[in-house]
Scaffold this motif. Structure first.
Motif, PDB file in Angstrom:
ATOM      1  N   GLU A   1       0.687  -1.234  -0.006  1.00 55.28           N
ATOM      2  CA  GLU A   1       0.026   0.002   0.052  1.00 55.28           C
ATOM      3  C   GLU A   1       0.863   1.317  -0.059  1.00 55.28           C
ATOM      4  N   ALA A   2       1.853   1.268   0.695  1.00 53.48           N
ATOM      5  CA  ALA A   2       2.779   2.412   0.780  1.00 53.48           C
ATOM      6  C   ALA A   2       3.580   2.440  -0.565  1.00 53.48           C
ATOM      7  N   SER A   3       3.855   1.715  -1.176  1.00 51.07           N
ATOM      8  CA  SER A   3       4.575   1.762  -2.485  1.00 51.07           C
ATOM      9  C   SER A   3       3.596   2.169  -3.480  1.00 51.07           C
ATOM     10  N   LEU A   4       2.396   1.766  -3.598  1.00 48.79           N
ATOM     11  CA  LEU A   4       1.373   2.395  -4.339  1.00 48.79           C
ATOM     12  C   LEU A   4       1.183   3.682  -4.184  1.00 48.79           C
ATOM     13  N   SER A   5       0.748   4.183  -2.914  1.00 48.46           N
ATOM     14  CA  SER A   5       0.694   5.396  -2.554  1.00 48.46           C
ATOM     15  C   SER A   5       1.751   6.376  -2.892  1.00 48.46           C
ATOM     16  N   PHE A   6       2.998   5.760  -2.701  1.00 50.43           N
ATOM     17  CA  PHE A   6       4.185   6.777  -3.014  1.00 50.43           C
ATOM     18  C   PHE A   6       4.236   7.026  -4.491  1.00 50.43           C
ATOM     19  N   LEU A   7       3.643   5.923  -5.436  1.00 52.01           N
ATOM     20  CA  LEU A   7       3.703   6.258  -6.994  1.00 52.01           C
ATOM     21  C   LEU A   7       2.505   6.835  -7.287  1.00 52.01           C
ATOM     22  N   GLY A   8       1.582   7.301  -6.484  1.00 53.17           N
ATOM     23  CA  GLY A   8       0.445   8.072  -6.696  1.00 53.17           C
ATOM     24  C   GLY A   8      -0.587   7.029  -7.154  1.00 53.17           C
ATOM     25  N   LEU A   9      -0.519   6.001  -6.992  1.00 51.82           N
ATOM     26  CA  LEU A   9      -1.601   4.845  -7.325  1.00 51.82           C
ATOM     27  C   LEU A   9      -2.469   4.366  -6.426  1.00 51.82           C
ATOM     28  N   GLY A  10      -2.199   4.812  -5.317  1.00 49.71           N
ATOM     29  CA  GLY A  10      -2.894   4.336  -3.874  1.00 49.71           C
ATOM     30  C   GLY A  10      -3.896   5.229  -3.158  1.00 49.71           C
ATOM     31  N   VAL A  11      -4.001   5.450  -2.205  1.00 50.78           N
ATOM     32  CA  VAL A  11      -4.951   6.056  -1.444  1.00 50.78           C
ATOM     33  C   VAL A  11      -4.784   7.546  -1.813  1.00 50.78           C
ATOM     34  N   GLN A  12      -5.746   8.270  -2.312  1.00 57.13           N
ATOM     35  CA  GLN A  12      -5.815   9.919  -3.047  1.00 57.13           C
ATOM     36  C   GLN A  12      -6.105  10.930  -1.901  1.00 57.13           C
ATOM     37  N   PRO A  13      -5.233  11.720  -1.914  1.00 57.54           N
ATOM     38  CA  PRO A  13      -5.543  12.920  -0.843  1.00 57.54           C
ATOM     39  C   PRO A  13      -7.109  13.441  -0.908  1.00 57.54           C
ATOM     40  N   PRO A  14      -7.739  13.834   0.051  1.00 61.44           N
ATOM     41  CA  PRO A  14      -6.699  14.337   1.358  1.00 61.44           C
ATOM     42  C   PRO A  14      -6.754  13.121   2.252  1.00 61.44           C
ATOM     43  N   THR A  15      -7.062  11.738   1.932  1.00 60.68           N
ATOM     44  CA  THR A  15      -6.793  10.964   2.891  1.00 60.68           C
ATOM     45  C   THR A  15      -5.517  10.599   3.090  1.00 60.68           C
ATOM     46  N   PRO A  16      -4.843  10.575   4.507  1.00 60.05           N
ATOM     47  CA  PRO A  16      -3.553  10.642   4.696  1.00 60.05           C
ATOM     48  C   PRO A  16      -2.904   9.150   4.430  1.00 60.05           C
ATOM     49  N   SER A  17      -1.610   8.949   4.029  1.00 58.34           N
ATOM     50  CA  SER A  17      -0.987   7.726   3.845  1.00 58.34           C
ATOM     51  C   SER A  17       0.421   7.852   3.884  1.00 58.34           C
ATOM     52  N   TRP A  18       1.025   6.823   4.602  1.00 54.92           N
ATOM     53  CA  TRP A  18       2.590   7.041   4.883  1.00 54.92           C
ATOM     54  C   TRP A  18       3.154   7.228   3.392  1.00 54.92           C
ATOM     55  N   GLY A  19       2.888   6.500   2.393  1.00 58.37           N
ATOM     56  CA  GLY A  19       3.625   6.379   0.968  1.00 58.37           C
ATOM     57  C   GLY A  19       3.393   7.863   0.667  1.00 58.37           C
ATOM     58  N   THR A  20       2.096   8.229   0.785  1.00 56.11           N
ATOM     59  CA  THR A  20       1.931   9.679   0.019  1.00 56.11           C
ATOM     60  C   THR A  20       2.851  10.713   0.680  1.00 56.11           C
ATOM     61  N   MET A  21       2.807  10.570   1.999  1.00 49.70           N
ATOM     62  CA  MET A  21       3.586  11.621   2.666  1.00 49.70           C
ATOM     63  C   MET A  21       5.129  11.262   2.317  1.00 49.70           C
ATOM     64  N   LEU A  22       5.530  10.217   2.160  1.00 52.19           N
ATOM     65  CA  LEU A  22       7.063  10.032   1.568  1.00 52.19           C
ATOM     66  C   LEU A  22       7.301  10.668   0.536  1.00 52.19           C
ATOM     67  N   ASN A  23       6.172  10.501  -0.576  1.00 47.53           N
ATOM     68  CA  ASN A  23       6.482  10.967  -1.882  1.00 47.53           C
ATOM     69  C   ASN A  23       6.393  12.760  -1.790  1.00 47.53           C
ATOM     70  N   ASP A  24       5.468  13.102  -0.944  1.00 46.85           N
ATOM     71  CA  ASP A  24       5.048  14.438  -0.817  1.00 46.85           C
ATOM     72  C   ASP A  24       6.600  15.332  -0.208  1.00 46.85           C
ATOM     73  N   HIS A  25       7.159  14.528   0.640  1.00 48.23           N
ATOM     74  CA  HIS A  25       8.322  15.364   1.466  1.00 48.23           C
ATOM     75  C   HIS A  25       9.652  14.667   1.087  1.00 48.23           C
ATOM     76  N   ARG A  26       9.819  14.091  -0.025  1.00 48.36           N
ATOM     77  CA  ARG A  26      11.114  13.497  -0.209  1.00 48.36           C
ATOM     78  C   ARG A  26      12.206  14.585  -0.610  1.00 48.36           C
ATOM     79  N   ALA A  27      11.587  15.555  -1.230  1.00 45.97           N
ATOM     80  CA  ALA A  27      12.510  16.781  -1.525  1.00 45.97           C
ATOM     81  C   ALA A  27      13.178  17.303  -0.276  1.00 45.97           C
ATOM     82  N   TYR A  28      12.596  17.079   0.862  1.00 47.78           N
ATOM     83  CA  TYR A  28      13.017  17.683   1.921  1.00 47.78           C
ATOM     84  C   TYR A  28      14.233  16.838   2.714  1.00 47.78           C
ATOM     85  N   LEU A  29      14.326  15.497   2.361  1.00 46.75           N
ATOM     86  CA  LEU A  29      15.229  14.563   2.897  1.00 46.75           C
ATOM     87  C   LEU A  29      16.640  14.960   3.338  1.00 46.75           C
ATOM     88  N   LEU A  30      17.256  15.861   2.384  1.00 49.00           N
ATOM     89  CA  LEU A  30      18.528  16.317   2.677  1.00 49.00           C
ATOM     90  C   LEU A  30      18.483  17.959   3.062  1.00 49.00           C
TER      91      LEU A  30
END
Length: 206
Positions: free
Chosen positions: A137-166
């Motif tokens: 589920e996290a992998s699909l949400s990370f790719l934008g194929l899983g749970v859609q906003p505004p429903t929160p998902s850990w995969g979606t959160m990872l995708n949205d904030h990966r630019a801030y990793l460094l």
């Protein structure tokens, strides 16, 4: 966390029910039924599970229901193969043959005598399957194929904030959901290992 638990429990429950019934029927009756179920299992296992789920969700459209459907399609085969092997062994037990000789119905034999022998293995498989479903589920949400906003998902959160990793001071935005996924998956894996050791009668000393 709610979405991850929902996906995990639903996928494991449906996959376990479907896989257990098909595996039990295939292992008990054998013949053409076994051949058909085994070929379907082999065909689905020939595809990488996550890639097949991505393809299904891409065709059906991103949504929670389609994620559950895709993960269930790739999930039941493991339970079916496991239960089939257990049933092939259990159907030769003396008490099963005695029940058959006494005229017990096939349904009663399967539900009362054969399938219960596979339940410990299915329970262990289910706990490990929870971890797999959460990652799926996290992998699909990370790719934008899983749970859609505004429903929160850990995969979606990872995708949205990966630019801030460094980015100093903001890395936690990406690290937090990743750590949550890691902790939950690790917990279910440890639970599965513990249940496997608990049910392993042969490995215990008398």
């Amino acid at each position: 966390a709610r979405i991850s638990f929902l996906v995990g429990f639903t996928v494991v429950l449906v996959s376990a029910l479907v896989g257990t019934m098909l595996g039990a029927v295939a292992g008990y009756f054998g013949g053409r039924i076994d051949d058909v179920v085994s070929r379907v299992i082999d065909t689905l296992l020939a595809f990488p599970g996550l890639l097949l789920a991505i393809a299904l969700v891409a065709v059906l459209g991103p949504s929670l229901v389609n994620v559950l459907f895709a993960l269930t399609i790739i999930g039941w085969v493991g339970y079916a193969r496991l239960v089939r092997g257990q049933v092939l062994r259990a159907r030769e037990f003396e008490y099963v043959q005695a029940a058959r000789a006494l005229g017990a119905s096939t349904t009663r034999i399967l539900l009362k005598h054969v399938i219960p022998t596979a339940l410990p293995a299915v329970l262990v498989q289910g706990t490990l399957g929870m971890a797999g479903a959460i990652i799926g589920e996290a992998s699909l949400s990370f790719l934008g194929l899983g749970v859609q906003p505004p429903t929160p998902s850990w995969g979606t959160m990872l995708n949205d904030h990966r630019a801030y990793l460094l980015t100093p001071g903001k890395a936690f935005l990406a690290l937090a959901p990743g750590i949550c996924i890691m902790v939950m998956v690790l917990a279910f894996n440890l639970l599965g290992n513990g249940l496997r050791d608990a049910f392993d009668v042969k490995g215990k000393t008398v």
